[in-house]
Design an enzyme around this catalytic site. Structure first.
Site, PDB file in Angstrom:
ATOM      1  N   ASN C  11      -0.508  24.798  53.643  1.00  0.00           N
ATOM      2  CA  ASN C  11      -0.963  25.231  52.372  1.00  0.00           C
ATOM      3  C   ASN C  11      -0.182  26.711  52.146  1.00  0.00           C
ATOM      4  O   ASN C  11       0.012  27.473  52.672  1.00  0.00           O
ATOM      5  CB  ASN C  11      -2.403  25.638  52.672  1.00  0.00           C
ATOM      6  N   PHE C  12       0.652  26.615  50.849  1.00  0.00           N
ATOM      7  CA  PHE C  12       1.534  27.646  50.749  1.00  0.00           C
ATOM      8  C   PHE C  12       0.831  28.845  49.938  1.00  0.00           C
ATOM      9  O   PHE C  12       1.309  29.801  49.788  1.00  0.00           O
ATOM     10  CB  PHE C  12       2.638  27.096  49.620  1.00  0.00           C
ATOM     11  N   LYS C  13      -0.454  28.559  49.553  1.00  0.00           N
ATOM     12  CA  LYS C  13      -1.245  29.786  49.118  1.00  0.00           C
ATOM     13  C   LYS C  13      -0.488  30.325  47.868  1.00  0.00           C
ATOM     14  O   LYS C  13       0.054  29.567  47.168  1.00  0.00           O
ATOM     15  CB  LYS C  13      -1.867  30.936  50.090  1.00  0.00           C
ATOM     16  N   HIS C  95     -11.440  25.622  49.504  1.00  0.00           N
ATOM     17  CA  HIS C  95     -10.892  26.401  50.564  1.00  0.00           C
ATOM     18  C   HIS C  95     -11.604  27.857  50.693  1.00  0.00           C
ATOM     19  O   HIS C  95     -12.377  28.196  49.861  1.00  0.00           O
ATOM     20  CB  HIS C  95      -9.491  26.736  50.152  1.00  0.00           C
ATOM     21  N   GLU C 143     -12.316  25.205  59.382  1.00  0.00           N
ATOM     22  CA  GLU C 143     -11.540  26.556  59.503  1.00  0.00           C
ATOM     23  C   GLU C 143     -12.429  27.885  59.433  1.00  0.00           C
ATOM     24  O   GLU C 143     -12.978  28.264  58.436  1.00  0.00           O
ATOM     25  CB  GLU C 143     -10.594  26.798  58.221  1.00  0.00           C
ATOM     26  N   ILE C 148      -8.581  32.926  60.059  1.00  0.00           N
ATOM     27  CA  ILE C 148      -7.483  32.612  59.038  1.00  0.00           C
ATOM     28  C   ILE C 148      -6.604  33.770  58.768  1.00  0.00           C
ATOM     29  O   ILE C 148      -6.888  34.943  58.823  1.00  0.00           O
ATOM     30  CB  ILE C 148      -8.263  32.121  57.406  1.00  0.00           C
ATOM     31  N   GLY C 183      -5.403  30.165  61.947  1.00  0.00           N
ATOM     32  CA  GLY C 183      -4.783  30.707  63.091  1.00  0.00           C
ATOM     33  C   GLY C 183      -3.583  29.978  63.995  1.00  0.00           C
ATOM     34  O   GLY C 183      -2.998  30.216  64.993  1.00  0.00           O
ATOM     35  N   SER C 205       0.083  30.592  56.513  1.00  0.00           N
ATOM     36  CA  SER C 205       0.925  31.873  56.961  1.00  0.00           C
ATOM     37  C   SER C 205       1.967  31.483  58.268  1.00  0.00           C
ATOM     38  O   SER C 205       3.060  31.711  58.175  1.00  0.00           O
ATOM     39  CB  SER C 205       0.494  33.000  57.298  1.00  0.00           C
TER      40      SER C 205
END
Lengths: 229, 229, 229, 229
Positions: C11-13, C95, C143, C148, C183, C205
């Site tokens: 996920n590039f957010k 999400h 999640e 996260i 994580g 991330s």
């Protein structure tokens, strides 16, 4: 609706210390301070407590929020009619914890006014305050969100926000009464706010979570009197 | 919290006819019907009326909504604590006019249960009903949104939605009590709903906007008794 | 739509490091890892980058979100049609940073399926996972929100959440593929997740903000191969 | 960012007729009209189409919406950075189908300006227009929501809303450019709007759902030329 000024407006939020029996106790304390000092103190309890409190005290009771709706099929939402019938004489609008869409703030102000209730629109900076002023509410309460609940009073930490907002608001609309809030916990903070030109304060934890809310309110009322002397 | 079944649950929404003095009158009518017939009738007034009504009647009072929050800095939102202290014994959750996020429904059910209050989660179709059942609420009220407020009773127009949802819910969770709603306005509608297996009904305008809410409630209570014979 | 498993879904957010030219670079790295190892890696860039990336790589491209709407008058919202036409083969739904209402999750899953796209519904705990399973999505990504972005892998910190959710989901719906997330930053974390029974991971991330996303993805792909041996 | 005026700004919404290949075709038509007439036409496609269109045409491309966020952990939301990198030169803000909170409009305008992009804030009446003007956007597009999509042009049905809003906006802020919208479908409507003092129009279905969008745009461009003569 004519609200005597300056106004100390206490938002009970959803604090346990400001709900139900606790709310009633703080409101009665506010009522006593008002009766002893003549300083106007408004209380804004949670919706479920508005009627109980408005039936028990003489100080003005505000809702914390009204929804931008007309009476009808809106399960779980709050009309101006409902809070008025419960005894509220006005409502906070657009609190930093309950921001509204621009067009909905316009609707809330109008719905409140049509019902004879006052609107207290909360704002976060000078430019938003001037936008709010264009919507012609009765009150604007300028509260830099980063100071809310900190105990660092806006009147000391950011006096230029208070004076700048006062100027910005009145440039757009002379009729709006300006309160300031965020971090107000003592009589000194109230004194400083009024000296900057605010016509009152909006506060919450400083009173509601205080060991002795009555004492805090009394010292704030005394600060108001000191300014007026 | 043990709620006698079947339950006729009346949502007052934000109707003028169900707010303030009007709300109290309908609630007292419900109380009278309950006392004459023994049929359990719940009332769900707007937040500002919960305390007044719960202090005036013996029938169970529900909130129309609670927010998925703990007590704290949440201006204009409603904790379970606040509605409980005002006398509510439960709350609607996720009404079609006040849909909640999935994770927030979970929070509301848990917050209500921890406080000893019952949850009535509203759903719109079979599959959503089975998802809601997995969250383990006390009640699920299945209401096809397209029938709400129409006077076309779900129990007649879409009996398969009622039976299908009952089955879907109980396949996931045997403990959940199922109400059905949308378009319920007469004793006949209530009779049909119970015959389909529902353990009660959720309705609003059929009672609140009726010329004589007491008469409608009485005919519904009689329908309940007829089913039970 | 058949997605080869296990799946590493990135996920590039709205990270700068995962937007525009940066996004394309990470996606090309993912493509290269896929081509070298055969391990399936999905990428979920911001909406404005979906087309550019799907035209440049062979790995599956997901939207981060679709709105629960049909094509029409919905300014600034995203239909399934729009993301499909741009080349997405599926979408994240619900999400933790973009939670949806229960009924809207049902709509999104259905809209995606009707268009031949896969749904990856994110959930936060066991009970919410089982509710999501009842809605019959293609994937569920469990999640725990508190992990996260922490670098503390759910597969190590809360293995019981992964195994508990797997069991809860499959009790309600055997067909749902379960990913785990929160994580995940190393090949070891991926290895642990798959060993617990997950059929892939959802992460952000750990790859997007890494100094060298390609290297991280390669070590994760190697971990997948190690599990499969 | 200097936008030649008058501006015909076409919002593609989430219409099928304005998504993907269809969007590209309309945008190319707009480009052709611009090149033949010199009249400035902006296009606002869905997020997934911004890059494809901005790479294919010379007319300015706008986003339909940006979220009030900085780059970071915001799955499924759209930063100014993302739309800029995709080639947008500005964005609609607060469209009637996507209303924003007052404080968030302030954030969006500032984020756009810092990135060198223009803001087009949509408003629904005079008083809201003057509030928006206080926030200092580049453009305000006044659109009475009750006329949007009706084909009844605001410039004919409610000319006083256009002139009143122009006056209200400029009283607060002389620098804001005012567009008018709602119900604009013909060259005549555009002519009337400009004659009332608007510096352009915002429209959607009148072009996007037209049998021949190019012809409609051409007749609108001719109306602009006629006004300027």
């Amino acid at each position: 609706m004519n609200i005597p000024l300056p106004l100390i407006l206490v938002n009970f939020k959803a604090y346990s210390q400001g709900t139900g029996a606790n709310a009633l106790k703080i409101a009665k304390g506010a009522d006593l301070v008002f009766k002893e000092t003549g300083v106007n103190i408004g209380v804004a309890p949670v919706a479920t407590d508005i009627r109980m409190i408005s039936e028990s005290v003489d100080v003005p009771v505000f809702a914390q929020h009204v929804d931008p709706i007309e009476p009808g099929s809106h399960t779980g939402f709050l009309t101006v009619e409902a809070v008025k019938e419960a005894g509220a004489i006005g409502s906070l609008v657009n609190h930093s914890e309950h921001r509204l869409r621009l067009a909905d703030i316009d609707v809330c102000i109008n719905n409140l006014r049509k019902a004879g209730l006052v609107s207290v629109v909360c704002t976060n900076n000078e430019i938003v305050s001037s936008a709010a002023a264009a919507l012609n509410p009765d009150f604007i309460a300028i509260e830099p969100p980063e100071l809310i609940g900190t105990g660092i009073p806006v009147s000391k930490a950011k006096p230029e926000v208070v004076t700048g907002s006062l100027e910005a608001v009145h440039k757009v609309n002379r009729n709006v009464i300006v309160l300031c809030g965020a971090g107000i916990t003592t009589g000194d903070d109230v004194y400083a706010a009024l000296k900057l030109g605010a016509q009152g304060v909006l506060l919450a934890s400083g009173v509601v979570k205080a060991k002795n809310p009555f004492d805090v309110l009394m010292s704030m009322a005394e600060a108001v009197i000191k300014v007026e002397e």
